[in-house]
Scaffold this active site. Sequence first.
Site, PDB file in Angstrom:
ATOM      1  N   GLU A  84       0.819  -1.209   0.000  1.00 24.74           N
ATOM      2  CA  GLU A  84       0.000   0.000   0.000  1.00 24.74           C
ATOM      3  C   GLU A  84       0.856   1.263   0.000  1.00 24.74           C
ATOM      4  O   GLU A  84       0.441   2.315   0.497  1.00 24.74           O
ATOM      5  CB  GLU A  84      -0.964  -0.012   1.184  1.00 24.74           C
ATOM      6  N   HIS A 141      -5.161   2.370   0.692  1.00 22.75           N
ATOM      7  CA  HIS A 141      -4.380   3.266  -0.157  1.00 22.75           C
ATOM      8  C   HIS A 141      -4.194   2.659  -1.535  1.00 22.75           C
ATOM      9  O   HIS A 141      -3.888   1.474  -1.663  1.00 22.75           O
ATOM     10  CB  HIS A 141      -2.998   3.530   0.459  1.00 22.75           C
ATOM     11  N   LYS A 168     -10.229   5.588   6.648  1.00 27.18           N
ATOM     12  CA  LYS A 168      -9.279   6.431   5.913  1.00 27.18           C
ATOM     13  C   LYS A 168      -9.077   5.876   4.511  1.00 27.18           C
ATOM     14  O   LYS A 168      -8.860   4.673   4.334  1.00 27.18           O
ATOM     15  CB  LYS A 168      -7.927   6.491   6.644  1.00 27.18           C
TER      16      LYS A 168
END
Length: 250
Positions: A84, A141, A168
């Site tokens: 990531e 991510h 997130k």
Amino acid sequence: MIYIGTVPLDNHIPKICVPLVGRTVEEVQAACRNIQQAEFDVVEFRVDFLRDVLQEGVAMAALQVVRQMLPHSPLLFTFRTKAEGGETAISDDAYAALLRQAVPSGCIDAVDIEYFRCQEDMEPVMQLAKEKGVTIVMSSHDFQKTPPLKELEQRLLAMKRRGADVAKLACMPQCAGDVLTLLQATEHIKFLYPDEPLITMSMGQLGVVSRISGEVFGSAMTFGTVGMASAPGQLDAATLRHVLNVLHGN
């Protein structure tokens, strides 16, 4: 209200998180000294930058140093895996073991748990975090692209269902429309869950606007640098604070 340490992740001006990075304990110490007078609300210790991080005891020794040098700073502990965009490759077992050491250490206020890590390995970590009062920031991510809107929304919702205190999401845009896609996903999920914090950003130069305007769409925290950046597109923390204050008429 969700907190990282004493910092509330509310619906007001976004909080500024600064990454703390170093290849050695000595570099980590220097980074701590560098940020002590800086503009920030939360520190993210990016332990994956440590050169010998997978050796027994190295990560926890460095964490102790960070807490000693920054005793009052709200601290987010993050091992960003190579998959990531992080600095170090690590197995799921080793990743879970490291988090199981950090969470009960008494040194951290929040822990980053990657959404795509093995769920069976992460459940005991999440339970331990809840027992210890450590805020769970569940993250995803994509350094190559920005997935479609529905996928982004589903990912954020899935993080909430798994028990994240904060979801997130960070993606790399290939065009201006990708930035809008990330912001649209943020706005929609925030509309559905207005009292639950999100952290989202579009990376790189194209995505800089999301780092200063994310609050409008529902992002509670943004990342700024003091020294070395941990992701593309991060602004200097002092500049970021100034821009946010200007936007709020301060």
